[in-house]
Motif scaffolding. Structure first.
Motif, PDB file in Angstrom:
ATOM      1  N   TYR A 153     -20.943 -22.125  43.451  1.00  0.00           N
ATOM      2  CA  TYR A 153     -19.676 -22.796  43.166  1.00  0.00           C
ATOM      3  C   TYR A 153     -18.499 -21.972  43.679  1.00  0.00           C
TER       4      TYR A 153
ATOM      5  N   PRO B  14     -13.719 -27.205  46.154  1.00  0.00           N
ATOM      6  CA  PRO B  14     -13.653 -28.007  44.931  1.00  0.00           C
ATOM      7  C   PRO B  14     -14.335 -29.365  45.115  1.00  0.00           C
TER       8      PRO B  14
ATOM      9  N   GLN C  48     -19.153 -28.294  35.667  1.00  0.00           N
ATOM     10  CA  GLN C  48     -18.896 -28.514  34.250  1.00  0.00           C
ATOM     11  C   GLN C  48     -20.178 -28.724  33.444  1.00  0.00           C
TER      12      GLN C  48
ATOM     13  N   ARG D 160      -9.793 -20.704  38.019  1.00  0.00           N
ATOM     14  CA  ARG D 160     -10.213 -21.762  38.937  1.00  0.00           C
ATOM     15  C   ARG D 160     -10.725 -22.969  38.165  1.00  0.00           C
ATOM     16  N   THR D 161     -11.525 -22.725  37.140  1.00  0.00           N
ATOM     17  CA  THR D 161     -11.999 -23.806  36.280  1.00  0.00           C
ATOM     18  C   THR D 161     -12.531 -23.209  34.986  1.00  0.00           C
ATOM     19  N   SER D 162     -12.623 -24.033  33.967  1.00  0.00           N
ATOM     20  CA  SER D 162     -13.240 -23.645  32.700  1.00  0.00           C
ATOM     21  C   SER D 162     -13.626 -24.915  31.969  1.00  0.00           C
TER      22      SER D 162
ATOM     23  N   CYS E 198     -10.444 -26.224  30.520  1.00  0.00           N
ATOM     24  CA  CYS E 198      -9.429 -26.579  31.527  1.00  0.00           C
ATOM     25  C   CYS E 198     -10.122 -26.764  32.883  1.00  0.00           C
ATOM     26  N   PRO E 199     -10.793 -27.902  33.072  1.00  0.00           N
ATOM     27  CA  PRO E 199     -11.582 -28.108  34.294  1.00  0.00           C
ATOM     28  C   PRO E 199     -10.775 -27.974  35.586  1.00  0.00           C
ATOM     29  N   GLU E 200      -9.502 -28.350  35.547  1.00  0.00           N
ATOM     30  CA  GLU E 200      -8.690 -28.320  36.761  1.00  0.00           C
ATOM     31  C   GLU E 200      -8.141 -26.935  37.075  1.00  0.00           C
ATOM     32  N   GLY E 201      -8.243 -26.029  36.156  1.00  0.00           N
ATOM     33  CA  GLY E 201      -7.772 -24.670  36.402  1.00  0.00           C
ATOM     34  C   GLY E 201      -6.294 -24.474  36.200  1.00  0.00           C
ATOM     35  N   ASN E 202      -5.479 -25.305  36.799  1.00  0.00           N
ATOM     36  CA  ASN E 202      -4.022 -25.264  36.657  1.00  0.00           C
ATOM     37  C   ASN E 202      -3.401 -23.939  37.081  1.00  0.00           C
TER      38      ASN E 202
END
Length: 682
Positions: free
Chosen positions: A142, A147, A153, A179-181, A184-188
């Motif tokens: 990944y 992306p 996920q 980057r992701t979590s 917060c999938p989008e990372g922001n």
């Protein structure tokens, strides 16, 4: 474990690990503290003894004035006895105060130690998790992809489902930006400047990062285990994995179990600042400095006085963590330190410490000498016809009886409290033993299920089972690297659908390859498990996989990466003998000559001895008439007994397991275990 300072807040172990504690922006002022006061019952008995002493002096003086010369010698001896009573009275008060303080030390210090050591043991497991998961091939793929190319996920959610102690899994890029979590999938593009600076100093190991962070804005402070993710062949750093430990939830659960509804607990960081507390009046971030650190102190909170004891967590298998501490408190105005309840009524235990026992004996002997002096006085009064001496002697006899009775009552009062304290201490130790055992085996159930999902194992098992030697070597390398991180296992094995062992992590027992897994392993149940949350556990049996010793074998099915059908399984060999014995030993008080040593056992509901700190112990012989009652305990039930063992008396506390999180509670696995802690009665 030896740590070497790198910079403020950082430490490392052989370049493999570092730790960081964030600086809090606001810290409360430390409450004032003082030492324990003399308990009210000690003051009460001392006042009564002082009153009797004064009265005896007056009686003796009146007797000397009123009596003829023949009575003076008798009254002189009474005065000598009175002097000895006075000296003993001082010794009694000192001994009562000393034992009173020791009660608080034992109960508060014991609970604080159990709570913080539970947390340290839990975090020790996390240090292995971060080392393994950071090498996960799916995470590496990944981090190298664009992306949307990999659905990360689902992979992260599977991990959280098994290791429910985490509330988030984060992937950071090489700059330390989110980057992701899962949360917060989008990372922001979230980042933490302080963390970024810390990551620059991180070598090939991991860090523990405890601080407020924008990566977890919903938390006042986050506890993150972070390790670099590297590309396997080039060793190029791709980014970072951060596991967010659910500290608040874990600490809340520990507090509920250990406080037992009678105490308050607070988790402190290495600087003595409050991180979490069961007591609302103890403000978060309040700095307690060394309050209760060197002994029991008393501090005031919201107008109430609390006795408190602070304990620093003990290193576990070389792991020190971030220097966590725990403060145990009890409100002084609530009266007795340990109250009699339904659990303690059944245990009639008489505990009198050596010094108090000696004082009681001396008081009894002095009372006898006083009584002898009175008898001699009556003889003298008859011989000299000194009738005026008789009422004086009668008063002296009565004062002597009352004085001796007060000595007995004061020691008996403390002895009863000491007995209840001893019961509470033994109970908490047995509870800690079985609770830590459940927590340990919870991790074992998690490990085998997660490793069964490892892409490398899923890709190599099918070809390895058909004789592909390269696939077998790769399997051995994978499970070998896992075993080096998770040292609680003596071996990890992979087997095919027929139960034939394909690969082992321990090359010293490579002769097992090609043999069939033992019949004790529930192979059929494993290979028909229809969920990646499923696992099976063998009974505690002697096994060739454990050099003939008795252990639990944890097993989970492996699904082929391409066909998505079960093609075999993975089994872990838990190093039960030293692990269980260490849990028992760690929760026993230190023995000291000439006292007999304390000891402890784990047994199951069928009476099978799982582990013991003493060799060759017979459970039916030890428990006698209590054998059936002990084995009937379930779901946290407990009982207390006095036992005789090798000519010595012991207070025995027996506590049944309750499971931990979903383990043995909602995962359909049942294994009732009873911990038995036996402490010598003096």
């Amino acid at each position: 474990m030896t740590t070497h300072a790198l910079s403020p807040g950082l430490s490392s172990r052989d370049g493999a690990r570092s730790s960081h504690v964030g600086t809090l922006t606001s810290a409360g002022r430390a409450p004032a503290s003082r030492s324990l006061e003399t308990p009210a019952y000690v003051k009460h008995y001392d006042r009564q003894l002082s009153h009797l002493d004064d009265w005896l002096a007056i009686i003796a003086l009146v007797g000397k004035v009123a009596s003829r010369s023949g009575g003076n010698g008798v009254l002189d001896r009474v005065t000598e006895v009175q002097d000895r009573f006075r000296l003993l009275r001082v010794q009694l008060a000192e001994a009562l105060i000393e034992e009173h303080a020791r009660e608080y030390e034992m109960v508060l210090g014991g609970r604080a130690a159990i709570a913080v050591d539970m947390l340290v043991r839990n975090l020790f497991e996390r240090s292995a998790d971060i080392g393994f998961l950071s090498t996960d091939s799916t995470l590496c793929a990944y981090m190298e992809s664009q992306p949307g190319e990999i659905d990360i996920q689902q992979h992260l959610a599977r991990y959280i489902a098994k290791y429910s102690v985490y509330d988030d899994v984060m992937l950071l890029d090489i700059e330390g930006t989110l980057r992701t979590s899962l949360n917060c999938p989008e990372g922001n593009s979230l980042c933490d400047a302080a963390l970024q600076q810390t990551l620059l100093e991180l070598g090939s190991g991991y860090i523990e990062y405890f601080a407020p962070t924008s990566l977890a804005p919903h938390l006042k402070q986050a506890l993150l285990f972070i390790a670099p993710i590297v590309q396997g062949e080039s060793n190029k750093r791709l980014g970072y994995l951060a596991l967010s430990f659910h500290l608040d939830e874990e600490v809340r659960g520990i507090f509920e179990e250990v406080a037992d509804g009678a105490f308050e607990l607070a988790l402190l960081d290495s600087h003595g600042r409050v991180v979490a507390s069961s007591l609302p009046s103890l403000a978060l971030n309040a700095s307690l400095y060394e309050i209760g650190a060197s002994g029991v102190d008393v501090m005031m909170l919201d107008g109430k006085h609390y006795a408190c004891r602070q304990v620093t967590g003990s290193p576990y298998q070389g792991y020190e963590g971030l220097g966590w501490r725990c403060l145990a408190l009890t409100e002084l105005s609530k009266g007795a330190l340990v109250k009699r309840n339904a659990h303690t009524v059944s245990a009639e235990v008489e505990v009198v410490k050596g010094k108090l026992s000696s004082i009681r004996y001396q008081a009894s002997m002095i009372a006898q000498q006083l009584n002898l002096a009175v008898i001699n006085g009556h003889i003298v009064s008859v011989r000299h016809k000194a009738l005026e001496l008789v009422p004086v002697l009668n008063q002296i006899r009565e004062v002597g009886i009352l004085t001796d009775r007060l000595f007995e009552e004061s020691i008996s009062t403390l002895s009863q409290g000491m007995s209840l304290t001893a019961i509470a201490d033994a109970s908490m130790r047995a509870f800690s033993m079985v609770s830590i055992m459940d927590r340990n085996l919870y991790e074992r159930a998690n490990d085998v299920r997660w490793w069964a999902l490892d892409e490398r194992i899923r890709r190599q098992l099918s070809p390895a089972s058909t004789g592909d030697e390269q696939a077998r070597r790769k399997l051995s390398e994978v499970i070998g690297s896992i075993n080096r991180l998770y040292t609680v296992y003596t071996n990890i094995l992979v087997f095919d659908q027929q139960g034939v062992i394909i690969a082992v992590s321990d090359s010293n027992v490579s002769s097992l390859v090609g043999t069939h897994v033992p019949e004790a392993l529930p192979l059929a149940a494993c290979l028909t498990t229809d969920s990646d949350q499923g696992y099976v556990v063998s009974a505690l049996l002697e096994s060739v996989l454990y050099a003939g010793g008795a252990t639990y074998l944890y097993c989970a099915p492996v699904m082929d990466f391409t066909s998505h059908t079960i093609v075999g399984g993975i089994v872990t060999v838990f190093d039960a003998t030293p692990e269980f014995r260490q849990i028992l030993a760690d929760n026993l008080p230190a023995g000291g000559a000439p006292l007999p040593p304390p000891f402890a056992l784990f047994v199951d509901a069928e009476g099978q001895l799982i582990s013991s700190t003493l060799p060759n112990i017979s459970l039916p012989l030890l428990l006698g008439e209590s054998y059936a009652e002990a084995l009937s305990l379930r779901n946290g039930e407990r009982c207390f007994k006095q036992l005789e063992f090798e000519g010595n008396r012991y207070l025995s506390a027996m506590v049944a397991s309750t499971g931990y999180r979903e383990y043995k509670r909602s995962d359909h696995y049942r294994n009732d275990v009873i911990a038995i802690a036996c402490l010598p009665i003096i």
